[in-house]
Design a protein around this motif. Structure first.
Motif, mmCIF file in Angstrom:
data_model
loop_
_atom_site.group_PDB
_atom_site.id
_atom_site.type_symbol
_atom_site.label_atom_id
_atom_site.label_comp_id
_atom_site.label_asym_id
_atom_site.label_seq_id
_atom_site.Cartn_x
_atom_site.Cartn_y
_atom_site.Cartn_z
ATOM 1 N N LEU A 353 0.053 1.970 2.985
ATOM 2 C CA LEU A 353 1.062 2.396 2.004
ATOM 3 C C LEU A 353 0.955 1.503 0.769
ATOM 4 O O LEU A 353 1.815 0.649 0.508
ATOM 5 N N ALA A 354 -0.074 1.721 -0.030
ATOM 6 C CA ALA A 354 -0.375 0.808 -1.126
ATOM 7 C C ALA A 354 0.751 0.655 -2.145
ATOM 8 O O ALA A 354 1.114 -0.483 -2.501
ATOM 9 N N PRO A 355 1.341 1.742 -2.670
ATOM 10 C CA PRO A 355 2.395 1.555 -3.679
ATOM 11 C C PRO A 355 3.593 0.774 -3.142
ATOM 12 O O PRO A 355 4.148 -0.086 -3.846
ATOM 13 N N GLN A 356 3.973 1.052 -1.903
ATOM 14 C CA GLN A 356 5.123 0.357 -1.315
ATOM 15 C C GLN A 356 4.825 -1.129 -1.106
ATOM 16 O O GLN A 356 5.692 -1.988 -1.327
ATOM 17 N N ILE A 357 3.602 -1.439 -0.687
ATOM 18 C CA ILE A 357 3.218 -2.843 -0.521
ATOM 19 C C ILE A 357 3.243 -3.563 -1.865
ATOM 20 O O ILE A 357 3.741 -4.694 -1.976
ATOM 21 N N ALA A 358 2.733 -2.907 -2.906
ATOM 22 C CA ALA A 358 2.735 -3.512 -4.240
ATOM 23 C C ALA A 358 4.160 -3.784 -4.721
ATOM 24 O O ALA A 358 4.442 -4.838 -5.308
#
Length: 625
Positions: A353-358
Motif C-alpha cells: 500500500l505505497a500511498p498509505q505508507i508514504a
C-alpha cells in the motif's frame, strides 16, 4: 534447421563486425522496419532463410506507445569491437584482473568486473574464466536477465529495435502476440527440449489494483492473480471457489527500504541519515499496512537468506535520539529540515500500500521535526531516476529476491558495480563484499558479511523497513497454484480445472520484452515464459536446476566454471542452440563498446551490479534524460 557455421576465421569476424556496425543505426521506435543495411547486407549468423513464415521478425504495430523503449538507445562507438564472437570473448584477451589494491585494466582503462574471459572450445561447451572465485555463479546465470538469445536473431533484431517487443527463446511457451494495454499471448512450443507445456496456450494480463485483480478472479475471467491485497487474504482463504498460495516455507524474500543519496544535501550529513534510522516506527508500518506474517527488517537482506543477518542490526526507534541528531546537524524547530518522500504507486510484496505508507511516513517524520512533501513518480521514471542517482529526497523503494543468495541483495546495491541510487559507493561496505562472494568457506563468508552489514548500519545509505508477506490467489482446481519465492510463476506449469488455456493477471504491463535491459518484475515475468538461461529455478521453489546446460562445474576454487550445453535445443524460430549464442548473449551486456550493447535504455543495470563492471566502461551510453 541450423545456424550457419559458428567458428569463423578472424577475417570473417571482422567483416561481420563491420556489417553489424553499419546496421546499428537506431530505429525510430520498436515498430520501425529494420534498417535497410540490416536487411540487405548478408550476416554470417543471420536467421535461417527457411525459418517459419509466421515467426515474429518485426515489432508488432500495436506495441505500447508509452513504453520506455520507444527507441533503443544509441549504440556506442564500437569501431574496435566486433559484434559477432567466436571461440573467445574478448577475442584477443587482454583483460587484466584486479590484484589487491592494483586496479584491473582492459583496453587502456580501469576494469572493475569479475569476468576475465568467456571461451567456447566447441559448440557444446562454454568456459567462464573469472578474476576471483564466485560461489553464487549458478544462481546468477539462472536469473532471467541472463537468458540466452540466438546470436543471429540478435544481430537482426537489436539494430532494428524489434527485440523490445518480440522474443525468440527456447522455452515451453512461445510468444504469439503482445496486445498493447491488454494482454500477452503465448502458445505451446512443440519443439521444446524438456517437459512440454501443461497447457496449449497462456495469457498474461495486468491490473494495478489488487481489488480489481480479485474481482477478475472471482468472476472467472482469470485463473490466477499476483499479490493479494493485505485485507483480502482472509476473503480468499474463506472462499471455497478460490485457493490462496503463499511462498514455500513462508519466506519473505523482499525488503522495503528508505533510501538516501549521500551525494546530495541533506543526506550528505551522516547525522541526518542516522536520525532517519532511529526516527521511524517500522512496527507501526508493518502492523497497519502489511498482511499477517510480515516482519520488521533488522538488516537489508532477509534473515531467511544465509549470511543475510550477520553483523550489527539497525537500531530500534528512539525519537529523542533522532531529534538530538538532527539538532547536531543544524536542524531544529526554528530551522526544520525540509525534503520529499519520493515513491512509485505500484503493488509489491515489499510495498502493498505505497500511498498509505508514504502518508504515514510523512506523519512520523513530522514528529521528529522534518517537513516532508509526498512526491509520486511514474514507475519506470522512478526506477530510472533511482538507478541514475537522481532521487534527492527520502525515497521508498524495495527489492525482491531475483535469486535466493546474499549477493543478490548486497552486491547489487552496495558493490563496486552498484547503481547510483545511494550516491558513490561506500568502500567500507564494498570491500568485505568482495571477500564474501569470492570464498566458499562458510566461516569466512559469515565474517565478511558481518563486516559488510555492520558497515551498512554505520554508513546508513538506507534504512530497511519491512519484509512483506505476500500471496497469490487462484480458482480452485488450478494445478499447480504457484507463489514463487522469487516471483517467477511459470504459466507452462499451471493447468486450469477445465480447458487448455491458463490466464494469469499481474500488477502491471511490461515496459519491454527485452529483459537483458530490464529491472522490473512485470517485464521479467513476461520474459520468463519464453526465455531460458543455462540454469533456472525449479517450479515454485528457489532451487537452481540445469536448463540449457546439462551442468556447470567449477574448478577447485570456483574461479572457473565449465558449462556443458544441452544437445538438440532449438529456438522458437528453429535455429539451433550452440555455444556462440551463450557468448554473444553475455558479451553484448558485458562490453559497453559492443555494437549490440543496445536496449530500452542500454544501461543493463544488473550486469555491473552482479558481475562487477563493464568492459570498455567509458563507452557506456549516458542515461536517458
Amino acid at each position: 534447421m541450423v545456424h550457419q557455421p559458428r567458428w569463423l576465421s578472424l577475417v570473417a569476424i571482422a567483416v561481420v563486425g563491420m556489417l553489424v556496425l553499419v546496421a546499428c543505426t537506431p530505429a525510430t521506435g520498436p515498430t520501425a522496419s529494420p534498417a535497410a543495411s540490416a536487411t540487405s547486407a548478408p550476416s554470417a549468423t543471420a536467421a535461417p532463410s527457411d525459418a517459419p513464415t509466421d515467426a515474429p521478425t518485426d515489432a508488432p504495430s500495436d506495441a505500447p506507445s508509452d513504453a520506455p523503449s520507444d527507441a533503443p538507445s544509441e549504440s556506442p562507438d564500437a569501431s574496435e569491437t566486433p559484434a559477432t564472437v567466436g571461440l573467445q570473448y574478448p577475442t584477443d584477451g587482454g583483460v587484466v584482473c584486479r590484484d589487491g589494491d592494483t586496479p584491473g585494466e582492459f583496453n587502456g582503462e580501469e576494469y572493475t568486473g569479475n569476468i576475465e574471459s568467456i571461451q567456447a572450445p566447441d559448440d557444446l561447451t562454454v568456459v567462464f574464466n573469472l578474476c576471483s572465485p564466485d560461489v553464487a555463479f549458478l544462481q546468477k546465470v539462472a536469473f532471467t536477465v541472463f537468458a540466452i538469445n540466438d546470436s543471429g536473431w540478435l544481430e537482426t533484431n537489436v539494430p532494428s529495435g524489434a527485440m523490445l517487443t518480440d522474443m525468440n527463446g527456447t522455452g515451453a511457451l512461445q510468444l504469439d502476440e503482445w496486445r498493447a494495454g491488454s494482454e500477452i499471448l503465448y502458445s505451446r512450443y512443440d519443439g521444446y527440449h524438456g517437459e512440454p507445456s501443461a497447457v496449449a496456450s497462456a495469457v498474461l494480463r495486468w491490473s494495478a489494483e489488487s481489488a480489481a485483480r480479485l474481482t477478475e478472479l472471482q468472476s472467472g475471467n482469470v485463473h490466477g492473480i499476483t499479490n493479494v491485497g493485505p485485507d483480502d487474504f482472509e476473503t480468499v482463504a474463506n472462499d471455497p471457489a478460490l485457493q490462496l498460495a503463499t511462498p514455500e516455507g513462508g519466506a519473505n524474500l523482499n525488503t522495503l527500504y528508505l533510501g538516501m543519496n549521500h551525494n546530495v544535501e541533506p543526506w550528505s550529513d551522516p547525522l541526518v541519515r542516522q536520525a532517519i534510522a532511529v526516527g521511524i516506527d517500522k512496527q507501526r508500518l508493518v502492523d497497519n499496512f502489511y498482511p499477517e506474517g510480515s516482519e520488521v527488517a533488522t538488516h537489508f537482506t532477509p534473515c531467511a537468506i544465509e549470511f543475510g543477518c550477520e553483523g550489527d542490526a539497525f537500531p530500534e526507534m528512539d525519537t529523542e535520539t533522532a531529534i538530538d541528531l538532527l539538532d547536531q546537524a543544524g536542524f531544529n524547530e526554528a530551522n526544520p529540515l525540509t525534503t520529499t518522500i519520493q515513491y512509485r504507486n505500484v503493488i509489491r510484496g515489499y510495498q502493498p500500500l505505497a500511498p498509505q505508507i508514504a502518508q504515514d511516513l510523512q506523519l512520523q517524520l513530522a514528529d521528529i521535526g522534518i517537513v516532508a512533501e509526498i512526491e509520486e513518480q511514474e514507475s519506470a521514471t522512478f526506477i530510472e531516476n533511482s538507478n541514475q542517482g537522481l532521487l534527492d529526497g527520502l525515497f521508498m523503494l524495495g527489492w525482491g529476491a531475483d535469486y535466493p543468495e546474499v549477493t543478490n541483495f548486497l552486491d547489487f546495491h552496495f558493490g563496486p558495480g552498484a547503481t547510483s541510487a545511494f550516491g558513490d559507493f561506500y568502500p567500507t561496505i564494498a570491500d568485505p563484499l568482495s571477500v564474501g562472494n569470492s570464498t566458499a568457506d562458510p566461516a569466512a563468508r559469515a565474517a565478511a558479511y558481518a563486516e559488510a552489514n555492520s558497515a551498512i548500519v554505520a554508513e546508513v545509505p538506507m534504512v530497511p523497513v519491512a519484509h512483506g508477506a505476500f500471496g497469490n490467489a487462484y480458482v480452485a482446481g488450478v494445478d499447480v497454484a504457484q507463489a514463487s519465492p522469487i516471483s517467477n510463476e511459470m504459466l507452462a506449469r499451471m493447468a486450469p480445472p477445465e480447458g487448455e488455456e491458463i490466464v494469469f493477471m499481474q500488477n502491471a504491463e511490461p515496459g519491454t520484452l527485452y529483459c537483458a535491459d530490464e529491472t522490473d518484475g512485470e517485464a521479467l515475468r513476461a520474459c520468463e515464459q519464453s526465455m531460458e538461461g543455462l540454469y533456472g529455478y525449479a517450479t515454485n521453489t528457489s532451487e537452481v536446476e540445469p536448463v540449457l546446460a546439462t551442468g556447470c562445474e567449477p574448478n577447485e576454487d570456483a574461479s572457473q566454471w565449465t558449462c556443458t550445453l544441452k544437445e538438440g535445443v532449438t529456438f522458437h524460430d528453429g535455429a539451433t542452440f550452440e555455444a556462440q549464442d551463450v557468448i554473444t548473449s553475455f558479451a553484448l551486456q558485458w562490453d559497453a563498446a559492443n555494437p549490440l550493447h543496445v536496449g530500452s535504455t542500454s544501461q543493463f543495470e544488473y550486469f555491473p551490479g552482479l558481475w562487477g563492471g563493464f568492459l570498455n566502461a567509458s563507452a557506456q551510453p549516458a542515461p536517458p534524460e
